[in-house]
Design an enzyme around this catalytic site. Structure first.
Site, mmCIF file in Angstrom:
data_model
loop_
_atom_site.group_PDB
_atom_site.id
_atom_site.type_symbol
_atom_site.label_atom_id
_atom_site.label_comp_id
_atom_site.label_asym_id
_atom_site.label_seq_id
_atom_site.Cartn_x
_atom_site.Cartn_y
_atom_site.Cartn_z
ATOM 1 N N ARG A 123 -5.660 -20.229 -3.199
ATOM 2 C CA ARG A 123 -5.291 -19.701 -1.877
ATOM 3 C C ARG A 123 -6.519 -19.419 -1.011
ATOM 4 O O ARG A 123 -6.481 -19.552 0.202
ATOM 5 C CB ARG A 123 -4.468 -18.419 -2.024
ATOM 6 C CG ARG A 123 -3.058 -18.691 -2.540
ATOM 7 C CD ARG A 123 -2.233 -17.431 -2.518
ATOM 8 N NE ARG A 123 -0.870 -17.659 -2.969
ATOM 9 C CZ ARG A 123 0.095 -16.758 -2.915
ATOM 10 N NH1 ARG A 123 -0.147 -15.559 -2.424
ATOM 11 N NH2 ARG A 123 1.296 -17.023 -3.332
ATOM 12 N N ASP A 130 5.136 -6.263 9.323
ATOM 13 C CA ASP A 130 4.492 -6.906 8.177
ATOM 14 C C ASP A 130 2.983 -6.846 8.397
ATOM 15 O O ASP A 130 2.506 -6.810 9.539
ATOM 16 C CB ASP A 130 4.945 -8.368 8.044
ATOM 17 C CG ASP A 130 4.734 -8.927 6.643
ATOM 18 O OD1 ASP A 130 5.725 -9.042 5.897
ATOM 19 O OD2 ASP A 130 3.574 -9.230 6.288
HETATM 20 C C1 LIG Z 1 8.092 -11.371 -0.643
HETATM 21 S S1 LIG Z 1 8.000 -10.864 1.039
HETATM 22 C C2 LIG Z 1 9.520 -9.942 1.207
HETATM 23 C C3 LIG Z 1 10.227 -10.243 2.519
HETATM 24 C C4 LIG Z 1 11.594 -9.571 2.680
HETATM 25 N N1 LIG Z 1 11.474 -8.131 2.684
HETATM 26 C C5 LIG Z 1 12.560 -10.028 1.625
HETATM 27 O O1 LIG Z 1 12.931 -9.264 0.739
HETATM 28 O O2 LIG Z 1 12.953 -11.202 1.660
HETATM 29 C C6 LIG Z 1 6.768 -9.535 0.951
HETATM 30 C C7 LIG Z 1 6.134 -9.228 2.297
HETATM 31 O O3 LIG Z 1 5.408 -7.994 2.181
HETATM 32 C C8 LIG Z 1 4.263 -8.092 3.001
HETATM 33 N N2 LIG Z 1 3.249 -7.099 2.580
HETATM 34 C C9 LIG Z 1 2.486 -7.118 1.460
HETATM 35 N N3 LIG Z 1 1.633 -6.068 1.448
HETATM 36 C C10 LIG Z 1 1.888 -5.364 2.574
HETATM 37 C C11 LIG Z 1 1.338 -4.172 3.137
HETATM 38 N N4 LIG Z 1 0.342 -3.496 2.543
HETATM 39 N N5 LIG Z 1 1.835 -3.735 4.323
HETATM 40 C C12 LIG Z 1 2.828 -4.409 4.936
HETATM 41 N N6 LIG Z 1 3.382 -5.540 4.467
HETATM 42 C C13 LIG Z 1 2.920 -6.020 3.291
HETATM 43 C C14 LIG Z 1 3.813 -9.527 2.825
HETATM 44 O O4 LIG Z 1 2.986 -9.973 3.879
HETATM 45 C C15 LIG Z 1 5.139 -10.285 2.741
HETATM 46 O O5 LIG Z 1 5.509 -10.848 3.970
#
Ligand SMILES: C[S@@+](CC[C@H](N)C(=O)[O-])C[C@H]1O[C@@H](n2cnc3c(N)ncnc32)[C@H](O)[C@@H]1O
Length: 303
Positions: free
Chosen positions: A43, A152
């Site tokens: 990545r 996000d």
């Molecule tokens: C797997 S996705 C989940 C999306 C949605 N909530 C779902 O369940 O389908 C996880 C998301 O969390 C975000 N994320 C990870 N660490 C984070 C942080 N410290 N603050 C805000 N968002 C974060 C990532 O960028 C990603 O878009």
């Protein structure tokens, strides 16, 4: 002799991975375990190319500095997992429509607000699934003070979500009746796609927000969706989030987590379990570092 392509690519050592982990953990709560070294390497190689940096050690030196703040954000963006889809774990949308909405109806009729937060919203499918599901159940919400905040850490997914345009392969899970009512056919990079109707887009505000930082919102929420996000955090980081979610919820508000996520000892942070990975706020007083210990003593029967 032909050198295999990967040998000419920068290699990530475990020691550098560990140092990058310290940066990503401090910045975003993300843990980079040694067994993920290949995934992280692949990545971040793209980031090395983009920045014209030859080695992971030089890249580490950049993201550790104040001057590397922008690249640190790009690194976090490259490391986050953004997998999401429409109507994922749909039982939560039913709880929202069947249990939460009826309780806020009286408030809405009296001119009050209905607020939902999709925290870690990725490309916006969660927020738009909520909108479509609720508008389907109750079209009068279009005339009410009903809004969704969707946040996000990753600026790329926020930009995508704001465009609200999804290639057709991403809309497979949207029931045909809802797609017809709430989405319009369009093209995205020459491929068939669907765009959310303006009526839906107008209900959602997308913002970049790192959950590890201060949350600027002053209003409370009737429901918080933070699903499939904390799974990437360790236990202390998760435990620090629960009281914060408690405090931004309105009385009786719900916190929805992903299927493999749990609030550890929910009653000690003011929640009771009221459904599958569903938590309801039971305490009205805010939880802070001063009263947390006393509440934990109370719920463990030691006070
Ligand atoms: C797997 S996705 C989940 C999306 C949605 N909530 C779902 O369940 O389908 C996880 C998301 O969390 C975000 N994320 C990870 N660490 C984070 C942080 N410290 N603050 C805000 N968002 C974060 C990532 O960028 C990603 O878009």
């Amino acid at each position: 002799m032909i050198v295999p392509e990967q040998d000419s690519e920068p290699q990530l050592s475990l020691a550098t991975l560990d140092a990058l982990h310290q940066v990503s953990y401090r910045e975003a709560g993300l843990i980079l375990l040694p067994e993920k070294v290949r995934m992280v390497q692949s990545r971040l190689r793209y980031r090395l190319k983009e920045t014209g940096i030859d080695t992971f050690e030089s890249y580490l030196a950049l993201v550790r500095t104040d001057a590397g703040a922008r690249e640190r954000r790009m690194m976090i963006s490259a490391l986050t997992t953004n997998v999401s889809h429409f109507f994922r774990e749909p039982h939560h949308f039913d709880i929202l429509a069947d249990e939460v909405l009826p309780k806020v109806k009286a408030r809405l009729k009296a001119g009050g607000r209905f607020r939902i937060w999709s925290a870690g919203c990725s490309n916006g499918q969660e927020a738009f699934s909520i909108v479509m599901h609720l508008l389907d159940k109750d079209p009068s919400l279009l005339d009410a003070d009903f809004r969704i905040l969707a946040t996000d850490i990753d600026p790329k997914v926020i930009a995508f979500a704001r465009s609200a345009t999804y290639p057709d392969r991403m809309t497979d899970n949207v029931p045909e009746t809802l797609r017809k009512r709430f989405m319009q056919p369009t093209q995205l990079k020459g491929q068939p796609a669907h765009k959310m109707a303006d009526a839906c887009r107008n209900l959602v505000r997308f913002k970049e927000l790192n959950l590890m930082n201060t949350w600027p919102m002053r209003q409370t929420f009737d429901a918080v969706f933070c699903r499939n996000v904390v799974i990437y955090f360790d236990a202390p980081t998760q435990d620090a989030l629960w009281p914060r979610f408690h405090n931004v919820l309105a009385p009786d508000g719900r916190l929805f987590l992903g299927h493999s996520e749990r609030v550890s000892a929910p009653e000690t942070v003011g929640f009771s379990v009221t459904g599958p990975t569903t938590y309801t706020k039971t305490r009205s007083q805010p939880i802070n570092s001063l009263n947390l210990k006393a509440i934990q003593g109370e719920t463990h029967g030691t006070s």
